[in-house]
Scaffold this motif. Structure first.
Motif, short mmCIF file in Angstrom:
data_model
loop_
_atom_site.label_atom_id
_atom_site.label_comp_id
_atom_site.label_asym_id
_atom_site.label_seq_id
_atom_site.Cartn_x
_atom_site.Cartn_y
_atom_site.Cartn_z
N ILE A 175 -30.48 30.80 60.39
CA ILE A 175 -31.61 30.84 59.46
C ILE A 175 -31.56 32.08 58.57
O ILE A 175 -31.78 32.00 57.35
CB ILE A 175 -32.95 30.79 60.23
N SER A 176 -31.27 33.21 59.18
CA SER A 176 -31.36 34.47 58.44
C SER A 176 -30.23 34.66 57.44
O SER A 176 -30.45 35.13 56.32
CB SER A 176 -31.40 35.65 59.43
N ASN A 203 -30.67 32.72 54.15
CA ASN A 203 -31.80 33.28 53.40
C ASN A 203 -31.41 34.60 52.73
O ASN A 203 -31.76 34.85 51.58
CB ASN A 203 -32.98 33.51 54.33
N GLY A 232 -29.12 33.71 49.89
CA GLY A 232 -29.90 33.10 48.81
C GLY A 232 -30.71 34.13 48.03
O GLY A 232 -30.73 34.10 46.79
N ASP A 233 -31.36 35.04 48.76
CA ASP A 233 -32.13 36.09 48.08
C ASP A 233 -31.23 36.93 47.18
O ASP A 233 -31.60 37.28 46.04
CB ASP A 233 -32.81 36.99 49.12
N TYR A 262 -28.89 26.68 44.15
CA TYR A 262 -29.39 25.90 45.29
C TYR A 262 -28.28 25.08 45.92
O TYR A 262 -28.15 25.01 47.14
CB TYR A 262 -30.53 24.99 44.81
N LEU A 285 -26.05 27.34 47.78
CA LEU A 285 -26.66 27.69 49.06
C LEU A 285 -26.58 26.55 50.05
O LEU A 285 -26.41 26.75 51.26
CB LEU A 285 -28.13 28.08 48.86
N ARG A 304 -24.95 26.84 53.53
CA ARG A 304 -25.69 26.49 54.75
C ARG A 304 -24.89 25.52 55.62
O ARG A 304 -24.83 25.67 56.84
CB ARG A 304 -27.05 25.90 54.38
#
Length: 475
Positions: free
Chosen positions: A18-19, A22, A25-26, A166, A169, A173
Motif C-alpha cells: 500500500i505504502s 502511494n 504516486g505522490d 494513473y 501507477l 501497482r
C-alpha cells in the motif's frame, strides 16, 4: 506460533504494497504538477504583451507549438474570461468559467485544479482501469495571469491530461503486487523450512522429556549441526545418561543393600529355628549357635552403620569438625591400634613418619579412613607378609601423602576401576569370610573427597597393593 509468523509476514507485505505505490504516486504527481505549472508560467510570460500588438494567428501558432509534444490544450482569455484562442478551436469567442479562472481573473496570480473527466481508453488499459475503478480520465487545469505594460491583460489556461500517470501507477501497482506475491511465497516457504528445522529438535526434546517422566532414562536426542539446539541436545543426552547411570546405581544399591541385610537375618533364622526344634536341648550346641547369632547381629549392625554413614557422606549431610589433626601422629595411633591384629595373623606391620603434618580436617573421620585402609591391608595379606604405612610431606604441592603398602594377594587389573563402588567385592567369598560389608572403601573415598583430597590404588595380582591418600596441608 507458525500462524503468528505468517500473520506478521502478511501484514508487513500489505503495508509495503500500500505504502510504496502511494509514495511513488505522490512523487510522480508532484513532479508532473510542477512541470505543467512551469509550462503555464513560461507561456504566460510569452503572452505578456498587449493583444493589439499580436494577432490571433500568431497566438494560435504559439499555442499549438506548446501543445505539440503532449496531450494538452491551451486557452487564452481576456480580462473578461472570453476565449481569444483555443487550440482545439471549439470555445473561441465564448466565456470560459472555472473556479481556477475565476480566482485568477479576480486578482489572483495563478491557480490549478484536478478534474475527473469522462475519457475513453481501449485494450488492456481499459480492462485494468475498469478492474481498479479507474474508468475516467484525470485532467489538470493550470491558470496563469498574463500581464502587459499597463497591468493584467488576460489569462492563459493550460489543460493537461495526467491519466498517463494513473495508468503508470496502475502498472507499478500490478508489478509490485506480483513481486510481493512471489517474494511472500518465497519467504513463507523459507519460514516453513526454518520453523521445521527449529521445531524438529524441540519436538525430539519434548518426546525425550516425556519418556523420562515415565521413568525411562534411555531417551536420547539426535545431535546434528553446530548451533544452540546442538548444545541443548548434547546437554540433554548427558543429563539423560547420568540419570540412567544414577537410576541403575540406585537399583543396584537397593538390591545389594537388601542382600546384605537379608543374609545375616536368614542365617540367624536358621540358627534360632535349629535351637527351637532341638529336642532334647543340648547346652553346648545352644551356646555355640547363640554365639553365631550374636556375630550375625554384629555383622548386621556394621552393615547398617556403614549404610547410614555412606548415605550421609554422599548427601553431604555429614558435618566435619575441623580440629586439624597431625597426620603423622594419627597414622602412628592407628598402626599401634591394629598391631595386635597383625601379630595374630602373622603379619609384620611397620610405619615411618617423623615430621608434623597438620591438615585441615576432622580427626575422627580421618582416623576412620586410615584405620579402614590398614585394616583392609592386614585382612588381604597372607601370613608371613608385611604391611608398611608412611606419612610424608609433598613440598611441591604442599600436600600430605599417606601410603599403605602390603604384600598381599593384590587386585586384578579389571577390578581396580570399581574398588571404590558400593558393595563391590573383588573376592566375594573371602570378603564375607573377613566380615566386610563392601562399603569400607566407598566410605573412605567419600570422606577423602569431603576433605578436598584424593585417593588412588596401585596393585599387581599376587604381588601386593598400595593405597595413596593425598590431603591438603593446613596453610
Amino acid at each position: 506460533m507458525l500462524l503468528v509468523y505468517l500473520a506478521i509476514i502478511v501484514v508487513a507485505f500489505t503495508i509495503i504494497g500500500i505504502s510504496v505505490p502511494n509514495l511513488v504516486g505522490d512523487y510522480l504527481f508532484s513532479q508532473r504538477l510542477k512541470e505543467d505549472q512551469r509550462i503555464a508560467e513560461s507561456f504566460s510570460e510569452q503572452m505578456s504583451v498587449p493583444f493589439i500588438e499580436r494577432d490571433v494567428d500568431s497566438m494560435y501558432s504559439s499555442s499549438l507549438e506548446l501543445c505539440a509534444d503532449s496531450e494538452s490544450r491551451v486557452l487564452i482569455l481576456d480580462n473578461y474570461g472570453v476565449v481569444q484562442v483555443d487550440t482545439m478551436s471549439q470555445l473561441n469567442g465564448q466565456r470560459f468559467t472555472s473556479e481556477e479562472t475565476r480566482q485568477v481573473l479576480l486578482g489572483g496570480n495563478q491557480s490549478y485544479g484536478l478534474y475527473d473527466m469522462p475519457g475513453r481508453r481501449s485494450g488492456f488499459a481499459e480492462f485494468l482501469g475498469s478492474f481498479f475503478s479507474y474508468a475516467r480520465t484525470m485532467t489538470g487545469v493550470f491558470v496563469n495571469r498574463i500581464y502587459g505594460e499597463t497591468g493584467p491583460i488576460g489569462a492563459i489556461v493550460f489543460i493537461s491530461q495526467v491519466q498517463d500517470i494513473y495508468e503508470g501507477l496502475l502498472n507499478i501497482r500490478l508489478q509490485i503486487l506480483a513481486s510481493l506475491v512471489l517474494v511472500a511465497l518465497a519467504v513463507i516457504l523459507m519460514v516453513l523450512l526454518m520453523l521445521r528445522s527449529f521445531t524438529r529438535p524441540i519436538d525430539q526434546l519434548q518426546s525425550g522429556i516425556a519418556q523420562m517422566t515415565r521413568g525411562d532414562f534411555s531417551a536420547r536426542v539426535n545431535v546434528r549441526g553446530h548451533n544452540e539446539f546442538t548444545d541443548l541436545a548434547v546437554a540433554f543426552n548427558t543429563m539423560s545418561e547420568r540419570l540412567q547411570v544414577l537410576d541403575s546405581s540406585r537399583n543396584q544399591f537397593v538390591s545389594d543393600a537388601s542382600h546384605e541385610l537379608k543374609t545375616p537375618l536368614s542365617t540367624m533364622k536358621i540358627l534360632i529355628e535349629t535351637i527351637l526344634y532341638q529336642d532334647p536341648l543340648d547346652p553346648g550346641m545352644t551356646k555355640e549357635f547363640l554365639g553365631d547369632v550374636n556375630r550375625e547381629i554384629d555383622r548386621l549392625n556394621r552393615t547398617i552403620t556403614d549404610l547410614l554413614t555412606l548415605v550421609n557422606v554422599e548427601r553431604r549431610e555429614m558435618q566435619l569438625t575441623y580440629d586439624n589433626p597431625d597426620m603423622t601422629e594419627l597414622m602412628m595411633e592407628q598402626v599401634h591400634r591394629l598391631a595386635p591384629l597383625a601379630r595374630e595373623n602373622g603379619i609384620e606391620l611397620d610405619c615411618a613418619g617423623h615430621e608434623e603434618l597438620i591438615v585441615a580436617g576432622d580427626r575422627v573421620k580421618l582416623e576412620q579412613v586410615v584405620y579402614n585402609i590398614i585394616d583392609n591391608a592386614i585382612k588381604y595379606t597372607s601370613r608371613g607378609g608385611s604391611v608398611f604405612v608412611s606419612a610424608t610431606h609433598d613440598r611441591g604441592s604442599k600436600n600430605c601423602i599417606i601410603q599403605v603398602s602390603d604384600t598381599g594377594i593384590g587386585i586384578p587389573e579389571k577390578d581396580l576401576p570399581h574398588i571404590f563402588e558400593r558393595f563391590y567385592r573383588v573376592d566375594k567369598a573371602r570378603s564375607r569370610g573377613t566380615g566386610g560389608t563392601g562399603l569400607g572403601l566407598s566410605i573412605v573415598y567419600q570422606i577423602v573427597q569431603l576433605h578436598s583430597g584424593s585417593i588412588k590404588c596401585e596393585s599387581k595380582e599376587g604381588k601386593g597393593t598400595t593405597f595413596t591418600i593425598t590431603l591438603p596441608l593446613l596453610q
